[in-house]
Design a protein around this motif. Structure first.
Motif, short mmCIF file in Angstrom:
data_model
loop_
_atom_site.label_atom_id
_atom_site.label_comp_id
_atom_site.label_asym_id
_atom_site.label_seq_id
_atom_site.Cartn_x
_atom_site.Cartn_y
_atom_site.Cartn_z
N LYS A 11 0.83 -1.20 0.00
CA LYS A 11 0.00 0.00 0.00
C LYS A 11 0.87 1.26 0.00
O LYS A 11 0.59 2.22 -0.72
CB LYS A 11 -0.92 -0.01 1.23
N LEU A 12 1.94 1.25 0.79
CA LEU A 12 2.84 2.40 0.82
C LEU A 12 3.49 2.62 -0.54
O LEU A 12 3.60 3.75 -1.01
CB LEU A 12 3.92 2.19 1.89
N ASP B 262 3.09 14.21 -9.50
CA ASP B 262 4.16 15.20 -9.61
C ASP B 262 4.66 15.32 -11.05
O ASP B 262 4.88 16.43 -11.55
CB ASP B 262 5.32 14.84 -8.68
N ARG B 263 4.83 14.19 -11.72
CA ARG B 263 5.29 14.24 -13.10
C ARG B 263 4.27 14.93 -14.00
O ARG B 263 4.60 15.69 -14.90
CB ARG B 263 5.57 12.82 -13.61
N GLY B 264 2.97 14.68 -13.77
CA GLY B 264 1.92 15.33 -14.56
C GLY B 264 1.93 16.83 -14.37
O GLY B 264 1.77 17.60 -15.32
N THR B 265 2.15 17.29 -13.12
CA THR B 265 2.21 18.73 -12.84
C THR B 265 3.39 19.37 -13.55
O THR B 265 3.29 20.45 -14.13
CB THR B 265 2.31 18.96 -11.33
N ASP B 266 4.54 18.71 -13.52
CA ASP B 266 5.73 19.24 -14.17
C ASP B 266 5.49 19.38 -15.68
O ASP B 266 5.90 20.38 -16.29
CB ASP B 266 6.93 18.34 -13.92
N ARG B 267 4.83 18.41 -16.28
CA ARG B 267 4.60 18.48 -17.72
C ARG B 267 3.69 19.65 -18.08
O ARG B 267 3.89 20.33 -19.07
CB ARG B 267 3.99 17.17 -18.22
N ARG B 268 2.67 19.89 -17.26
CA ARG B 268 1.77 21.00 -17.54
C ARG B 268 2.48 22.35 -17.44
O ARG B 268 2.26 23.27 -18.20
CB ARG B 268 0.57 20.97 -16.59
N GLU B 269 3.37 22.46 -16.45
CA GLU B 269 4.07 23.73 -16.26
C GLU B 269 5.07 23.99 -17.38
O GLU B 269 5.32 25.13 -17.76
CB GLU B 269 4.79 23.73 -14.91
N SER C 124 3.91 5.60 -5.62
CA SER C 124 3.87 5.61 -7.08
C SER C 124 2.83 6.60 -7.59
O SER C 124 3.05 7.33 -8.57
CB SER C 124 3.58 4.21 -7.61
N GLU C 125 1.66 6.65 -6.92
CA GLU C 125 0.62 7.59 -7.32
C GLU C 125 1.08 9.03 -7.13
O GLU C 125 0.82 9.90 -7.99
CB GLU C 125 -0.65 7.33 -6.52
N ARG C 126 1.76 9.31 -6.02
CA ARG C 126 2.26 10.67 -5.79
C ARG C 126 3.28 11.06 -6.84
O ARG C 126 3.28 12.18 -7.35
CB ARG C 126 2.87 10.78 -4.39
#
Length: 264
Positions: free
Chosen positions: A219-220, A231-238, A225-227
């Motif tokens: 679970k951890l 984070d990678r999705g946010t970086d791509r948008r920026e 992995s989800e976090r």
């Protein structure tokens, strides 16, 4: 014996050795049923060697010792797999009786080739999950009269039930499950009258904790992995310039129109 260390904590195996002495004394007529029940109850309540010692002090020599001398070195580690548990060693206990009371066989003990148990207006638990086995096939003989018993086996053990019930019954649900290679075969037999004998398969406490820890770790790792994915999705948008192109073009058009109106 243990008089030099009476404060040391006694184990389940120590209490079972004392109980076996009491059963032998009952069978030989050295104790009557009332004395036997009182001493047996005191045995299972005892927490230290000092509390166990007086229980059989007046019984003659030749019976099993009250409690073994405590070794300051650990026993050899149990070999891995079933090969390390089918030992052929001398059994820790060969029978158990509960008359308007109860008994337990659990923890680290050696199951004999045949274990006989009797319950009258009482009950008992025979737990084989942590046990060693004197043979590759053991017989658990249960006689329950207006009482009940429960046989607990670990995963991997083949179970065969051959008991007879009259106004009672034997649990057959664990039959038909193939055993692991090298695992012992447990045959549950006997007689139940107005009573019953249950057979269930359970994991050991250590195995339950291991599985719980594995699930917690999974679970951890999944959350981590989800976090990381967020984070990678946010970086791509920026960093994506295409998300700003239309906005910038519309802004330039508005400024050009306003400039032309002022000039005219």
């Amino acid at each position: 014996m243990t008089d030099d260390a009476p404060e040391l904590r006694a184990s389940d195996a120590d209490r079972e050795r004392v109980a076996e002495v009491l059963r032998d004394a009952l069978a030989e007529g050295r104790l009557d049923m009332t004395e036997f029940e009182e001493r047996l109850d005191a045995t299972y309540r005892a927490r230290t060697y000092g509390e166990l010692a007086p229980i059989t002090r007046d019984l003659p020599d030749g019976t099993a010792p009250v409690a073994p001398k405590v070794s300051m070195t650990k026993d050899p580690a149990r070999a891995g797999g079933w090969a390390g548990r089918v030992t052929g060693a001398e059994p820790s206990s060969t029978w158990a009786v509960a008359v308007m009371s109860g008994f337990q066989r659990k923890g680290r003990w050696t199951v004999p080739r045949r274990f006989n148990s009797f319950a009258f207006w009482g009950g008992g638990d025979i737990d084989l999950r942590e046990a060693d086995f004197a043979s590759g096939e053991v017989v658990i003989n249960c006689v329950a009269i207006m009482g009940g018993m429960n046989v607990i086996v670990p995963p991997g053990v083949e179970v065969v039930v051959r008991g007879i019930g009259i106004m009672g019954g034997f649990d057959h649900r664990e039959e038909g499950v193939p055993g692991d290679p090298g695992a012992p075969r447990v045959v549950v037999t006997g007689f139940a009258f107005w009573g019953g004998v249950g057979v269930e398969r359970k994991l050991t406490r250590a195995e339950k904790l291991r599985i719980k820890e594995e699930r917690r770790q999974e679970k951890l790792e999944r959350r981590q992995s989800e976090r990381e994915g967020l984070d990678r999705g946010t970086d791509r948008r920026e960093l994506d310039p295409s998300r700003h192109t239309l906005h910038d073009l519309h802004g330039d058009d508005r400024r050009d129109r306003e400039r032309r109106r002022r000039d005219s």
